[in-house]
Design a protein around this motif. Structure first.
Motif, short mmCIF file in Angstrom:
data_model
loop_
_atom_site.label_atom_id
_atom_site.label_comp_id
_atom_site.label_asym_id
_atom_site.label_seq_id
_atom_site.Cartn_x
_atom_site.Cartn_y
_atom_site.Cartn_z
N GLN A 182 -72.15 7.35 -8.05
CA GLN A 182 -72.95 6.31 -7.16
C GLN A 182 -72.48 5.08 -7.39
OE1 GLN A 182 -76.98 7.03 -8.07
NE2 GLN A 182 -76.98 5.36 -9.72
N MET A 183 -72.61 4.28 -6.25
CA MET A 183 -72.08 2.90 -6.38
C MET A 183 -73.29 2.03 -5.48
SD MET A 183 -69.52 0.58 -6.75
CE MET A 183 -68.30 1.51 -7.08
N THR A 184 -73.70 0.82 -6.01
CA THR A 184 -74.62 -0.11 -5.36
C THR A 184 -73.64 -1.26 -4.90
OG1 THR A 184 -76.54 0.33 -6.91
CG2 THR A 184 -76.39 -1.69 -5.57
N ALA A 185 -73.69 -1.56 -3.49
CA ALA A 185 -72.70 -2.60 -3.16
C ALA A 185 -73.58 -3.58 -2.02
CB ALA A 185 -71.58 -1.95 -2.02
N THR A 186 -73.04 -4.68 -1.97
CA THR A 186 -73.70 -5.98 -0.97
C THR A 186 -72.54 -5.91 0.07
OG1 THR A 186 -72.47 -7.49 -2.07
CG2 THR A 186 -74.59 -6.75 -2.77
N GLY A 187 -73.06 -6.33 1.34
CA GLY A 187 -72.61 -7.08 2.39
C GLY A 187 -73.42 -8.03 3.13
N LYS A 188 -72.47 -8.43 4.24
CA LYS A 188 -73.59 -9.30 5.10
C LYS A 188 -74.27 -8.37 5.88
CE LYS A 188 -69.60 -12.63 5.84
NZ LYS A 188 -68.90 -13.27 6.71
N THR A 189 -74.10 -7.19 6.31
CA THR A 189 -74.85 -6.10 6.91
C THR A 189 -74.99 -4.82 6.10
OG1 THR A 189 -72.91 -5.15 8.14
CG2 THR A 189 -74.12 -7.13 9.16
N GLU A 215 -71.69 -2.96 6.57
CA GLU A 215 -70.59 -3.62 5.76
C GLU A 215 -70.76 -3.00 4.30
OE1 GLU A 215 -69.72 -8.11 4.24
OE2 GLU A 215 -69.22 -7.64 6.66
N ALA A 216 -72.18 -2.97 3.77
CA ALA A 216 -72.22 -2.79 2.27
C ALA A 216 -72.08 -1.16 2.10
CB ALA A 216 -73.71 -3.07 1.95
N VAL A 217 -72.58 -0.40 3.24
CA VAL A 217 -72.19 1.03 3.00
C VAL A 217 -70.56 1.22 3.19
CG1 VAL A 217 -72.28 3.11 4.26
CG2 VAL A 217 -74.51 1.84 4.01
N GLN A 218 -69.97 0.56 3.90
CA GLN A 218 -68.49 0.74 4.16
C GLN A 218 -67.73 0.33 2.82
OE1 GLN A 218 -67.15 2.34 6.58
NE2 GLN A 218 -65.22 2.47 5.56
N SER A 219 -68.16 -0.80 2.04
CA SER A 219 -67.37 -1.13 0.79
C SER A 219 -67.73 -0.13 -0.23
CB SER A 219 -68.24 -2.32 0.56
OG SER A 219 -68.06 -2.64 -0.95
N ALA A 220 -69.01 0.46 -0.24
CA ALA A 220 -69.52 1.48 -1.31
C ALA A 220 -68.50 2.72 -1.13
CB ALA A 220 -70.81 1.89 -1.18
N ILE A 221 -68.55 3.32 0.18
CA ILE A 221 -67.84 4.51 0.61
C ILE A 221 -66.28 4.32 0.02
CG2 ILE A 221 -66.91 5.85 2.52
CD1 ILE A 221 -69.50 5.44 3.59
N GLU A 222 -65.77 2.99 0.41
CA GLU A 222 -64.20 2.78 0.05
C GLU A 222 -64.08 2.86 -1.53
OE1 GLU A 222 -63.09 -0.63 1.90
OE2 GLU A 222 -63.23 0.09 3.90
N GLN A 223 -64.88 2.48 -2.35
CA GLN A 223 -64.99 2.35 -3.71
C GLN A 223 -65.09 3.70 -4.18
OE1 GLN A 223 -66.55 -1.52 -5.71
NE2 GLN A 223 -67.48 -1.54 -3.88
N LEU A 224 -65.99 4.52 -3.60
CA LEU A 224 -65.91 5.80 -4.27
C LEU A 224 -64.82 6.90 -3.80
CD1 LEU A 224 -69.89 6.16 -3.55
CD2 LEU A 224 -68.71 6.29 -5.82
N VAL A 246 -77.07 -1.84 -0.61
CA VAL A 246 -77.14 -0.40 -0.47
C VAL A 246 -76.85 0.33 -1.65
CG1 VAL A 246 -76.80 -0.48 1.81
CG2 VAL A 246 -74.86 -0.08 0.36
N LYS A 247 -77.56 1.50 -1.94
CA LYS A 247 -76.78 2.35 -3.11
C LYS A 247 -76.22 3.69 -2.50
CE LYS A 247 -79.85 4.24 -6.21
NZ LYS A 247 -80.78 4.27 -7.35
N VAL A 248 -75.02 4.18 -2.64
CA VAL A 248 -74.48 5.22 -2.05
C VAL A 248 -74.14 6.16 -3.12
CG1 VAL A 248 -72.70 5.98 -0.68
CG2 VAL A 248 -73.62 3.78 -0.17
N SER A 249 -74.45 7.42 -2.95
CA SER A 249 -74.29 8.36 -4.11
C SER A 249 -73.59 9.71 -3.42
CB SER A 249 -75.39 8.77 -5.01
OG SER A 249 -76.49 9.22 -3.92
N ILE A 250 -72.65 10.11 -4.05
CA ILE A 250 -71.75 11.24 -3.56
C ILE A 250 -72.71 12.60 -3.79
CG2 ILE A 250 -69.80 12.79 -4.05
CD1 ILE A 250 -68.14 10.52 -4.84
N ILE A 251 -72.62 13.32 -2.68
CA ILE A 251 -73.57 14.59 -2.57
C ILE A 251 -73.08 15.50 -3.37
CG2 ILE A 251 -74.39 16.52 -1.16
CD1 ILE A 251 -74.61 14.25 1.10
#
Length: 205
Positions: A3-10, A13-22, A52-57
């Motif tokens: 999983q990844m916790t990410a920040t962004g202006k929106t 944007e935060a979700v997209q950043s986390a997805i790219e890093q994962l 946001v916190k994004v985790s791989i299913i």
């Protein structure tokens, strides 16, 4: 769980950043919005980033296949896999040039691999999955052997008048013995002992 916790202006944007890093796609992740953020006055004062916190299913089928492919490769017996899923039951059929190495004596290696796969995929899963690992039809051949053994040892118990103990077996093999003799009115079967030494006892009536 990766999983990844990410920040962004929106949030987006935060979700997209986390997805790219994962290195994942959107349909492979769960998204939890921790903070939607604030734009602030004139987009500057009081601005607060979205978090946001994004985790791989987890995909238990893919995990099971990856596990057995990697282990078989390390054992020097690379295999091909064919997988079928029925609810929470996962059936994996192995084929390969050195398949006997993965079966082992009386299926002991195959049983151990099956047990390890089941442990691995259920370790972080909210649901429990059952794995049945087979190798070029070994399970069907083993079933026939066990059924023949059950009837032979039942005859021995009746002939000698004494109970007969079988070798320790995993639960699904014990079920085959029980099922093979359930219509025999002259003997009864029980399981005795504790795993991994749990075994069948056949008694004459």
């Amino acid at each position: 769980m990766k999983q990844m916790t990410a920040t962004g202006k929106t949030v987006e944007e935060a979700v997209q950043s986390a997805i790219e890093q994962l290195q994942a796609s959107r349909d492979q992740v769960n998204i939890e919005v921790i903070d939607e953020g604030k734009k602030g006055f004139f987009g500057v004062f009081g601005t607060k980033p979205a978090i946001v916190k994004v985790s791989i299913i987890k995909d238990p089928v893919q995990d099971a296949e990856t596990f057995i492919l990697e282990v078989a490769e390390q054992m020097g017996s690379p295999v091909q896999v064919k997988t079928e899923v029925d609810g929470r039951d996962i059936f994996i059929e192995l084929t390969g040039d050195k398949i006997a190495m993965l079966i082992g004596k009386r299926g002991q290696t195959l049983n151990s691999l099956q047990y390890l796969i089941q442990l691995a995929i259920n370790r972080e899963s909210e649901q429990f999955y059952t794995v049945m690992l087979d190798a070029e039809g070994y399970r069907a051949r083993r079933k026939e052997t066990l059924e023949t053994l059950a009837h032979r040892l039942a005859d021995k118990a009746l002939r000698t008048g004494d109970m007969v103990k079988l070798e320790p077996m995993p639960s699904y093999e014990r079920k085959i013995i029980h099922a093979s003799l359930q219509d025999n009115q002259n003997v009864e079967t029980d399981s005795a002992g504790k795993d991994p030494k749990r075994h069948i006892v056949i008694r004459p009536l």
